[in-house]
Write a protein that holds these residues in place. Sequence first.
Motif, short mmCIF file in Angstrom:
data_model
loop_
_atom_site.label_atom_id
_atom_site.label_comp_id
_atom_site.label_asym_id
_atom_site.label_seq_id
_atom_site.Cartn_x
_atom_site.Cartn_y
_atom_site.Cartn_z
N ALA A 45 13.12 85.10 -2.93
CA ALA A 45 13.22 83.71 -2.43
C ALA A 45 11.63 83.43 -2.22
O ALA A 45 10.88 82.13 -2.37
N ALA A 46 10.89 84.30 -1.55
CA ALA A 46 9.42 84.22 -1.12
C ALA A 46 8.69 84.13 -2.46
O ALA A 46 7.86 83.21 -2.48
N LEU A 47 9.03 84.86 -3.53
CA LEU A 47 8.25 84.45 -4.80
C LEU A 47 8.53 83.21 -5.48
O LEU A 47 7.50 82.60 -6.07
N ASP A 48 9.81 82.97 -5.53
CA ASP A 48 10.10 81.47 -6.07
C ASP A 48 9.23 80.51 -4.94
O ASP A 48 8.77 79.50 -5.91
N GLU A 49 9.22 80.64 -3.87
CA GLU A 49 8.40 79.58 -3.07
C GLU A 49 7.08 79.49 -3.69
O GLU A 49 6.24 78.29 -3.68
N LEU A 50 6.36 80.85 -3.60
CA LEU A 50 4.94 81.00 -4.16
C LEU A 50 4.72 80.24 -5.42
O LEU A 50 3.60 79.58 -5.76
N GLN A 51 5.69 80.43 -6.28
CA GLN A 51 5.62 80.03 -7.61
C GLN A 51 5.44 78.20 -7.54
O GLN A 51 4.86 77.66 -8.66
N ARG A 52 5.98 77.78 -6.59
CA ARG A 52 6.15 76.56 -6.61
C ARG A 52 4.98 75.77 -5.65
O ARG A 52 4.54 74.55 -5.86
N LEU A 53 4.41 76.54 -5.10
CA LEU A 53 3.08 76.06 -4.07
C LEU A 53 2.14 75.74 -5.14
O LEU A 53 1.87 76.54 -6.09
N PRO A 54 1.09 74.79 -4.63
CA PRO A 54 -0.03 74.60 -5.24
C PRO A 54 -0.99 75.88 -5.47
O PRO A 54 -0.95 76.83 -4.49
N PRO A 55 -1.72 76.06 -6.28
CA PRO A 55 -2.81 76.73 -6.67
C PRO A 55 -3.80 76.84 -5.65
O PRO A 55 -3.88 75.81 -4.81
N LEU A 56 -4.67 77.79 -5.32
CA LEU A 56 -5.73 77.92 -4.31
C LEU A 56 -7.01 77.70 -4.75
O LEU A 56 -8.08 77.13 -4.29
N VAL A 57 -7.19 77.78 -6.35
CA VAL A 57 -8.52 77.58 -6.86
C VAL A 57 -8.24 76.69 -8.25
O VAL A 57 -7.12 77.02 -8.62
N THR A 58 -8.98 76.22 -8.91
CA THR A 58 -8.87 75.59 -10.09
C THR A 58 -9.43 76.61 -11.40
O THR A 58 -10.31 77.22 -11.20
N SER A 59 -8.95 76.33 -12.59
CA SER A 59 -9.34 76.70 -13.64
C SER A 59 -10.93 76.52 -14.15
O SER A 59 -11.71 77.22 -14.42
N TRP A 60 -11.18 75.18 -13.52
CA TRP A 60 -12.73 74.81 -13.81
C TRP A 60 -13.53 75.62 -13.08
O TRP A 60 -14.61 76.05 -13.65
N GLU A 61 -13.26 76.02 -11.89
CA GLU A 61 -14.09 76.79 -10.93
C GLU A 61 -14.01 77.94 -11.58
O GLU A 61 -15.23 78.75 -11.35
N ILE A 62 -13.14 78.65 -12.03
CA ILE A 62 -13.00 80.08 -12.42
C ILE A 62 -13.98 80.28 -13.62
O ILE A 62 -14.61 81.13 -13.83
N LEU A 63 -13.96 79.20 -14.46
CA LEU A 63 -14.60 79.42 -15.86
C LEU A 63 -16.40 78.83 -15.38
O LEU A 63 -17.09 79.73 -16.02
#
Length: 461
Positions: A45-63
Motif C-alpha cells: 500500500a505504501a509503495l502504491d501510494e509512492l508511485q502515485r505521488l509527484p516526483p521530487l526532481v525533474t529529468s531536466w534538472e538531472i540532465l
Amino acid sequence: MILPTQQAERPVGAVALPENWMPDSWRGREALQQPSYPDLTALQAALDELQRLPPLVTSWEILALRRQIADAQEGRAFLLQGGDCAESFADCESGTISSRLKVLLQMSVVLVHGLRRPVVRVGRFAGQYAKPRSADTETRDGVTLPTYRGDFINAPEFEAAARIPDPRRMVRGHARSAMTMNFIRALIDGGFADLHHPEYWDLGWVGHSPLAEEYQRVVTGIGDALRFMETLSGTDVHNIDRVDFYTSHEALLLPYEEALTRQVPRHWGWFNLSTHFPWIGVRTAALDGAHVEYMRGLRNPIGVKVGPTTKPDELLRLIDILDPNQEPGRLTLIHRMGAAQIADRLPPLLQAVAREGRRVLWVCDPMHGNTESTASGLKTRRFGNIRSELEQAFDAHQAAGTRLGGVHLELTGDDVTECTGGARDLTDADLARAYRSQVDPRLNYEQSLEIAMLIVRKHQQ
Ligand code: PEP
Ligand code: MN
C-alpha cells in the motif's frame, strides 16, 4: 501500478536502453541491507501510494547536473557534495536546513574564488534517510534489538516498537524530502544565494571564528570582482544571483527508489526522480548485487563509493556495468580509504582506470575511512586524519596523472562537537558538549570551512 506516460522517442544516435533492465529487475538479485517488513500488505500500500505521488526532481534538472559532472570530469568544474550522514525527520526544520545551506554556500564561495572554476553544489539532503549498518542488532544493558536503519525504515529510540520497520515511514520521508526541497528552492529563488549578499549566510558565531578573517577576505574579493565586472558591462552580472543546488542520497532502500523511478514525456529512458544524484555505498556495491543492477538502468548521473578492499579489476568491471557506453557525466567514483590506507590502496585503482582510458569523476570522501571510537564509546573522526586523507588524495592523483574533481563530506551548519581537532582543536572531552548525530560524526561549520580553505591551499601548491 505505474501510470502510463508517453515515452519520448530515443534521439537518433543516443545510446540504447540497458538490456534486460526494468525498475524492478533488481528483485532477481541479492539485495543487502534491506529491512524485513512484517506486514507485506502495508508495504504494498505504501509503495502504491509512492508511485502515485509527484516526483521530487525533474529529468531536466538531472540532465543539467549530468552536464556539469561531465565538466568536472574534464577539470572545468569542482564538485562539492555534503550534508548529514543521516537526515532525520525531527531535523526537517527551517533552522537546520538553512544553516546547512549556508555552510555549503560559504564553502562553495571559498572554492570558486580559490580554484577559479565553477563549483557544482550537491547536498546530501532531501532523501538521505536510509542507512547501511555493520550489524543487524544492537545490545544495550543485556537487551538486544534490531539496529536503527535510518528514519525511512525505523526510529532511533532504543525500544522494541521503535525498531520495527514501518513502510509508512517511506511516505513520510518522501513528504519531508519534498518539504526540504521546497524550502531550499524557495530560498534560492528568493535571492538567498545571491553572491552580492554573502552576509545572508552568516552563521551566529562566525564573528568569533579563527577563520573569520580569511573568509572575509574571500568575500570582499568576490564583491570587488563583481562590482568590477558590473562597472565594465554596465549591468548586473547575470547568473550570479541564482546558483544551482542539487540533491543526492544513498540509493539504499530499493523498494522506495523503484517507486520513484519513472519515464517522462520529454526525455527517453528511466529516471530516478527522488533525487538528482543517487549513489551506491561500499557495503552494497557487489557487481552481481541488487543495487548495481538497479542503478545501471537509470539515466541519472550516479556515484559509487570505493573502499580499501576494492581491487583494480573489480573496479573496471563495475565501470563496464554502470557506464558501458562511456557517457560523459555518467559515473562518479567516491574513494574513501582512510588516511592510513590511501597511499597504498588508491594508486593502483587510479592507474587501472587511467590505463583503460575510462572517464570518471574522482571524488574524495575523507570521512568514512577515518571513523573511530573514543574511550567513552563515542564515534568520532579526527580532523587531522580527514585533512591528511584529502591531502594525500590530491598527491595520489597528481602522481597518477588523474584529477581529483570533488569532495564528499559529512557536515552540518550547526555548532556540533562530533569530530575532534580543527581550528578550535576540539578534544575527546569536548565531544559530549554538543554531540547530536544518530549515526556518523559530522564536521561542524568551522571545520567545514577549514576543509574548503585547505582544498584551495592544496590546489595552489
Ligand atoms: C555514508 O556515506 O554515510 C556511508 C555509509 O558511506 P560508505 O558507504 O562509504 O561507508
Ligand atoms: Mn556516514
